[in-house]
Motif scaffolding. Structure first.
Motif, mmCIF file in Angstrom:
data_model
loop_
_atom_site.group_PDB
_atom_site.id
_atom_site.type_symbol
_atom_site.label_atom_id
_atom_site.label_comp_id
_atom_site.label_asym_id
_atom_site.label_seq_id
_atom_site.Cartn_x
_atom_site.Cartn_y
_atom_site.Cartn_z
ATOM 1 N N PRO A 8 -7.358 9.058 5.700
ATOM 2 C CA PRO A 8 -7.369 8.324 6.969
ATOM 3 C C PRO A 8 -6.705 6.958 6.871
ATOM 4 C CG PRO A 8 -9.484 9.361 6.591
ATOM 5 C CD PRO A 8 -8.723 9.501 5.322
ATOM 6 N N ARG A 9 -6.898 6.280 5.741
ATOM 7 C CA ARG A 9 -6.273 4.963 5.592
ATOM 8 C C ARG A 9 -4.753 5.104 5.522
ATOM 9 N NH1 ARG A 9 -7.304 0.106 1.126
ATOM 10 N NH2 ARG A 9 -6.145 -1.442 2.337
ATOM 11 N N LEU A 10 -4.281 6.146 4.838
ATOM 12 C CA LEU A 10 -2.835 6.362 4.754
ATOM 13 C C LEU A 10 -2.253 6.677 6.122
ATOM 14 C CD1 LEU A 10 -2.477 8.461 1.481
ATOM 15 C CD2 LEU A 10 -2.354 5.995 1.796
ATOM 16 N N ALA A 11 -2.944 7.518 6.880
ATOM 17 C CA ALA A 11 -2.457 7.861 8.212
ATOM 18 C C ALA A 11 -2.349 6.610 9.072
ATOM 19 C CB ALA A 11 -3.388 8.882 8.864
ATOM 20 N N LYS A 12 -3.355 5.753 9.006
ATOM 21 C CA LYS A 12 -3.323 4.510 9.766
ATOM 22 C C LYS A 12 -2.192 3.601 9.285
ATOM 23 C CE LYS A 12 -8.286 4.451 10.812
ATOM 24 N NZ LYS A 12 -9.583 3.767 10.550
ATOM 25 N N ALA A 13 -1.934 3.584 7.961
ATOM 26 C CA ALA A 13 -0.879 2.730 7.419
ATOM 27 C C ALA A 13 0.488 3.156 7.940
ATOM 28 C CB ALA A 13 -0.907 2.781 5.899
ATOM 29 N N TYR A 14 0.757 4.451 7.927
ATOM 30 C CA TYR A 14 2.052 4.924 8.416
ATOM 31 C C TYR A 14 2.184 4.690 9.924
ATOM 32 C CZ TYR A 14 3.153 6.988 3.892
ATOM 33 O OH TYR A 14 3.441 7.173 2.561
ATOM 34 N N ARG A 15 1.096 4.850 10.655
ATOM 35 C CA ARG A 15 1.142 4.569 12.086
ATOM 36 C C ARG A 15 1.401 3.093 12.323
ATOM 37 N NH1 ARG A 15 -4.134 5.637 15.636
ATOM 38 N NH2 ARG A 15 -4.795 3.836 14.396
ATOM 39 N N GLU A 16 0.748 2.231 11.562
ATOM 40 C CA GLU A 16 0.937 0.790 11.716
ATOM 41 C C GLU A 16 2.362 0.384 11.347
ATOM 42 O OE1 GLU A 16 0.138 -3.100 12.718
ATOM 43 O OE2 GLU A 16 -0.976 -1.262 13.165
ATOM 44 N N LEU A 17 2.918 1.021 10.325
ATOM 45 C CA LEU A 17 4.300 0.738 9.957
ATOM 46 C C LEU A 17 5.243 1.069 11.117
ATOM 47 C CD1 LEU A 17 6.236 -0.032 7.558
ATOM 48 C CD2 LEU A 17 6.474 2.425 7.178
ATOM 49 N N ALA A 23 -2.592 3.619 -9.759
ATOM 50 C CA ALA A 23 -3.916 4.237 -9.666
ATOM 51 C C ALA A 23 -4.626 3.810 -8.390
ATOM 52 C CB ALA A 23 -4.752 3.865 -10.895
ATOM 53 N N TRP A 24 -4.445 2.558 -8.009
ATOM 54 C CA TRP A 24 -5.028 2.093 -6.740
ATOM 55 C C TRP A 24 -4.444 2.893 -5.592
ATOM 56 C CZ3 TRP A 24 -3.137 -0.100 -2.243
ATOM 57 C CH2 TRP A 24 -4.080 -0.675 -1.392
ATOM 58 N N GLY A 25 -3.139 3.121 -5.616
ATOM 59 C CA GLY A 25 -2.517 3.915 -4.575
ATOM 60 C C GLY A 25 -3.085 5.323 -4.518
ATOM 61 N N ALA A 26 -3.350 5.905 -5.680
ATOM 62 C CA ALA A 26 -3.874 7.282 -5.728
ATOM 63 C C ALA A 26 -5.272 7.378 -5.143
ATOM 64 C CB ALA A 26 -3.874 7.788 -7.164
ATOM 65 N N LEU A 48 0.833 -1.201 0.000
ATOM 66 C CA LEU A 48 0.000 0.000 0.000
ATOM 67 C C LEU A 48 0.872 1.258 0.000
ATOM 68 C CD1 LEU A 48 -3.146 0.646 2.167
ATOM 69 C CD2 LEU A 48 -1.374 2.367 1.980
ATOM 70 N N ILE A 49 1.835 1.312 0.900
ATOM 71 C CA ILE A 49 2.702 2.488 0.988
ATOM 72 C C ILE A 49 3.500 2.659 -0.298
ATOM 73 C CG2 ILE A 49 4.750 3.390 2.181
ATOM 74 C CD1 ILE A 49 3.514 2.207 4.764
ATOM 75 N N SER A 50 3.967 1.560 -0.873
ATOM 76 C CA SER A 50 4.741 1.636 -2.113
ATOM 77 C C SER A 50 3.899 2.162 -3.271
ATOM 78 C CB SER A 50 5.298 0.253 -2.466
ATOM 79 O OG SER A 50 6.212 -0.191 -1.481
ATOM 80 N N GLU A 51 2.660 1.707 -3.379
ATOM 81 C CA GLU A 51 1.827 2.152 -4.498
ATOM 82 C C GLU A 51 1.363 3.594 -4.311
ATOM 83 O OE1 GLU A 51 0.118 -1.993 -6.292
ATOM 84 O OE2 GLU A 51 -1.040 -1.073 -4.676
#
Length: 446
Positions: free
Chosen positions: A338-347, A330-333, A300-303
């Motif tokens: 909120p999902r990105l914020a959660k992803a970076y926090r989870e990382l 395009a999926w990444g875009a 997810l973070i890579s895309e």
């Protein structure tokens, strides 16, 4: 089986001795590799561009330094290939993406500048998985790169050209990039050593990124010592403190990751070898680590970050991106904030939890991948990066090393083990200690 040519057999570390003894000159070494590229690369498609003129000029200058007894470093005059997403002045810089096909680097990446300052000779640019988003190097714009052990099989990726070229003796060492395993996976599939340095130890400035959060630059080579010499020429900052004296952890992945029985056998064989040498090895199970979820988090973070990197060129030349790569970006875009914020926090929390679990150990041993090289037309295993992604998430150094062949000593495809550690030196030292011989691909031994 070894290479019949002493220049190729010397690798990186051995060339310095040959140069010092005046048994071989850097110009002669470069000619050996240029000849091998011309003769063998059509079967591999590992090199996409060769800078024969630049390599010869650099080798001539290196020869003068060795003759005067003033080499710049132990890798002065050593021929090295670089992945197509790493900038070297005057060479193509396209990251395996057709939309950038005509782009030529106007400056060196910091890692390449450091290699050149150490006297290394850059031979040319190596094939890779499109945009570094994948692990087969079945590139729709620049062609498939073949595994040197068996034609028709993937060399892994995304640094597949780097792994294949180093294994087949088309260069003494090669640079790759590693987002979730892209140096170690091809090194494993091609039967050589690969090092992902700790986060920040090698600059990624001048590299076309996939993910600025997870990307690393690292070497592929046919010995741990060769990897060490190339890494040290590029390294920046202070190394972490060694955990020497602590036991090593051996990953218990049963019930969490589906692993081919031959990979399991080779892994357990190397664990027994470590114990036979008197090393303390304790089994460690990471029940709070979800391998699939972490891999998907990294994807997810890579895309998302990959879309940011390529957004302008996607708008200008959409036809220059394959459907699969464009769809991933395009999926990444489309991912909401909120999902990105959660992803970076989870990382961040996953990294802290993993480092804490490993704090009492010198490092962690695991298979490099759950499988070995597979036929291009077979379904791509989704779990290729389950083990390798751990080091990217934790920011720790990790080395892949050969652990045998699927057919035993008589042949087959390479098998590989990974060692994560707190320092690059510790990872490479254990890799060198436990590695089985690097098996030269028979068709490339001459």
């Amino acid at each position: 089986m070894a290479f019949s040519n002493p220049v190729v057999e010397a690798g990186v570390a051995g060339l310095a001795a040959l140069f010092r003894e005046r048994a071989v000159t850097p110009s002669e070494a470069v000619e050996v590799y240029l000849s091998r590229i011309e003769r063998l690369n059509p079967r591999l498609n590992a090199f996409l561009a060769v800078d024969a003129e630049g390599a010869r000029a650099a080798a001539l200058a290196s020869g003068a330094r060795w003759a005067a007894g003033r080499p710049l470093s132990p890798i002065d005059g050593v021929p090295i290939g670089i992945k197509a997403n790493i900038a070297s002045v005057g060479l193509p810089l396209h990251a395996g993406i057709d939309a950038y096909r005509d782009q030529v680097a106007d400056h060196d990446a910091v890692c390449v500048a450091r290699l050149k300052a150490a006297g290394a000779v850059i031979l040319g640019v190596l094939n890779m998985h499109e945009g570094a988003l994948g692990a087969t190097t079945d590139n729709p714009a620049f062609g498939r790169c073949q595994n040197p052990h068996w034609s028709g099989f993937t060399p892994g990726g995304s640094s597949g050209g780097s792994g294949a070229a180093a294994a087949a003796g088309l260069c003494a060492a090669a640079l790759g990039t590693d987002t979730m395993g892209s140096v170690r996976i091809p090194s494993g599939y091609c039967g050589i050593f690969g090092l992902k340095p700790g986060r920040g130890r090698v600059s990624t400035e001048g590299v076309i990124p996939l993910s600025w959060t997870l990307d690393n630059v690292g070497p592929h080579a046919r010995s741990a010592e060769d990897c060490r010499l190339v890494f040290e020429a590029m390294a920046e900052g202070a190394a972490a403190l060694s955990a020497e004296g602590r036991p090593w952890a051996a990953l218990d992945f049963s019930g969490q990751v589906r692993v081919d029985p031959r990979v399991v056998w080779a892994f357990e064989d190397r664990l027994q070898a470590a114990r036979d040498l008197g090393l303390a090895v304790e089994t460690l199970r990471l029940d709070d680590y979800d391998f699939g979820a972490v891999r998907r988090l990294g994807l997810l973070i890579s895309e998302v970050e990959g879309h940011v990197v390529h957004e302008a060129r996607l708008a200008e030349r959409p036809e220059g991106f394959s459907r699969a790569f464009a769809d991933g970006l395009a999926w990444g875009a489309r991912q909401p904030a909120p999902r990105l914020a959660k992803a970076y926090r989870e990382l961040e929390t996953t990294a802290a939890r993993l480092r804490a679990r490993l704090s009492g150990y010198a490092g962690l041993l695991s298979p490099t991948t759950p499988q070995f090289a597979f036929v291009f037309d077979d379904p791509v295993p989704v779990n290729q990066a389950d083990f390798t992604a751990m080091a990217n998430v934790a920011g720790m150094p990790a080395a892949a090393f050969p652990s045998g062949l699927t057919g035993g000593m008589d042949g087959g495809l390479p098998l590989s083990v990974q060692v994560m550690a707190w320092t690059e030196a510790d990872a490479l030292d254990l890799a060198q200690t436990l590695a089985r011989p690097v098996f030269t691909p028979p068709d490339f031994a001459g």
